[in-house]
Design an enzyme around this catalytic site. Structure first.
Site, PDB file in Angstrom:
ATOM      1  N   LYS A   1      43.466  45.158  33.589  1.00  0.00           N
ATOM      2  CA  LYS A   1      42.907  43.940  33.000  1.00  0.00           C
ATOM      3  C   LYS A   1      43.648  43.642  31.686  1.00  0.00           C
ATOM      4  O   LYS A   1      43.174  43.923  30.586  1.00  0.00           O
ATOM      5  CB  LYS A   1      41.404  44.101  32.764  1.00  0.00           C
ATOM      6  CG  LYS A   1      40.668  42.759  32.615  1.00  0.00           C
ATOM      7  CD  LYS A   1      39.166  42.980  32.669  1.00  0.00           C
ATOM      8  CE  LYS A   1      38.391  41.682  32.450  1.00  0.00           C
ATOM      9  NZ  LYS A   1      38.567  40.730  33.569  1.00  0.00           N
TER      10      LYS A   1
ATOM     11  N   GLU B   1      41.315  37.039  45.874  1.00  0.00           N
ATOM     12  CA  GLU B   1      40.298  36.840  44.844  1.00  0.00           C
ATOM     13  C   GLU B   1      40.379  35.420  44.330  1.00  0.00           C
ATOM     14  O   GLU B   1      41.225  34.631  44.761  1.00  0.00           O
ATOM     15  CB  GLU B   1      40.508  37.834  43.688  1.00  0.00           C
ATOM     16  CG  GLU B   1      41.875  37.710  43.022  1.00  0.00           C
ATOM     17  CD  GLU B   1      42.138  38.802  41.989  1.00  0.00           C
ATOM     18  OE1 GLU B   1      41.202  39.520  41.618  1.00  0.00           O
ATOM     19  OE2 GLU B   1      43.311  38.934  41.564  1.00  0.00           O
TER      20      GLU B   1
ATOM     21  N   ARG C   1      36.826  51.061  32.625  1.00  0.00           N
ATOM     22  CA  ARG C   1      37.959  50.279  33.135  1.00  0.00           C
ATOM     23  C   ARG C   1      38.901  49.887  31.998  1.00  0.00           C
ATOM     24  O   ARG C   1      40.125  49.884  32.155  1.00  0.00           O
ATOM     25  CB  ARG C   1      37.463  49.032  33.876  1.00  0.00           C
ATOM     26  CG  ARG C   1      38.571  48.218  34.521  1.00  0.00           C
ATOM     27  CD  ARG C   1      38.029  47.077  35.356  1.00  0.00           C
ATOM     28  NE  ARG C   1      37.355  46.070  34.542  1.00  0.00           N
ATOM     29  CZ  ARG C   1      36.747  44.993  35.042  1.00  0.00           C
ATOM     30  NH1 ARG C   1      36.730  44.805  36.359  1.00  0.00           N
ATOM     31  NH2 ARG C   1      36.152  44.128  34.262  1.00  0.00           N
TER      32      ARG C   1
END
Length: 282
Positions: free
Chosen positions: A132, A165, A29
């Site tokens: 991210k 989230e 990721r």
């Protein structure tokens, strides 16, 4: 450029009993995030070569720290070089930080159940939601807004009235008919911890404890009718939510399915063999 323009990405992994836990899934990721942010990979001629070098540096840093149980955070930045808008002339940099248990965002007492509140803040736009990056302003404000009301991390809702989230955690629910449901990743970060939860939850389906495991759009009204709720992040952190917007979730106590999920993830971290790397300490 990490400080000057926020042009950096980061990710994590865990150290459990002297082994790196789930470093590969996080590095995959991380490299995807770097490529999305147009940050040149700092090592090797390919993504795989860069990943192997990063894993080695992470392992060396953990060993140097002496920690056998810890959290690891690592950053890839466009690097030092100028104060301009673009990273022209910058050289990408990779940083690793190893943090002891005291630095964990999730505290032991949180595992007994927490209160949460729905927060009225916008979601990150698509690219930032799925990358991210170091741009965590909205994440910070989400947690602050929840804490203002006596909560911890906050619950975000999208423009369709569906659960998104938490500030740095994914949301999971157990329905009255014993289905495990969690939001799809189309508008949020693809959390590695919730993916592990879905993985181990299939064992509970086989045992008859759960009837199904599903990623789907979850309307707030549907979520509010669920009998268990938990937040997850940091590989091993599963946080039961016992009260949401001042109303009890289910019985208002940590549910039995949540307890089993916590146990199964803990067993995987401590005894599993997939995505575990033994470290050689002096």
């Amino acid at each position: 450029h990490a400080i000057v323009r926020g042009h950096a990405v980061f990710d994590t992994c865990s150290v459990v009993n002297g082994r790196l836990y789930r470093v590969d899934i996080h590095l995959d990721r991380h490299i995807d995030s770097a490529l999305s942010a147009r940050i040149p990979l700092p090592f090797g001629e390919s993504s795989e070569a860069c990943k192997e070098r990063m894993r080695t540096i992470i392992a060396q840093t953990v060993v140097a720290s002496g920690f056998r149980n810890a959290s690891v955070r690592y950053y890839t930045s466009a690097g030092p070089g100028n104060f301009g808008v673009t990273p022209d002339g910058c050289r990408p940099a990779f940083y690793v930080v190893v943090m002891g248990k005291a630095a964990n965002v999730i505290k032991d007492e949180d595992m007994k159940g927490i209160r949460e509140y729905t927060v009225d803040l916008p979601l990150k736009p698509g690219m930032l939601a799925k990358t991210k990056s170091n741009n965590y302003m909205l994440n910070v404000l989400t947690a602050m807004a929840s804490k203002d009301r006596g909560g911890n991390f906050g619950i975000l809702v999208d423009d369709e009235g569906c659960i998104a989230e938490s500030c740095v955690l994914n949301c999971t629910f157990i329905t009255k008919d014993r289905r495990l449901i969690t939001p799809s990743f189309d508008k949020i970060l693809a959390g590695t911890s919730v993916r592990k939860i879905m993985d181990v939850a299939h064992r509970l389906v086989a045992e008859g404890v759960l009837t199904a495991v599903s990623q789907e759009k979850i309307q707030v009204a549907t979520a509010k009718e669920c009998v268990e709720m938990l937040l997850s992040g940091g590989d091993t952190h599963l946080v039961p939510v016992t009260h949401w917007d001042d109303k009890p979730v289910g019985t208002g106590h940590v549910g039995e399915v949540t307890k089993r999920l916590i146990q199964l993830v803990k067993e995987d971290a401590e005894e599993g063999v997939d995505d575990h790397y033994d470290l050689e300490y002096a």
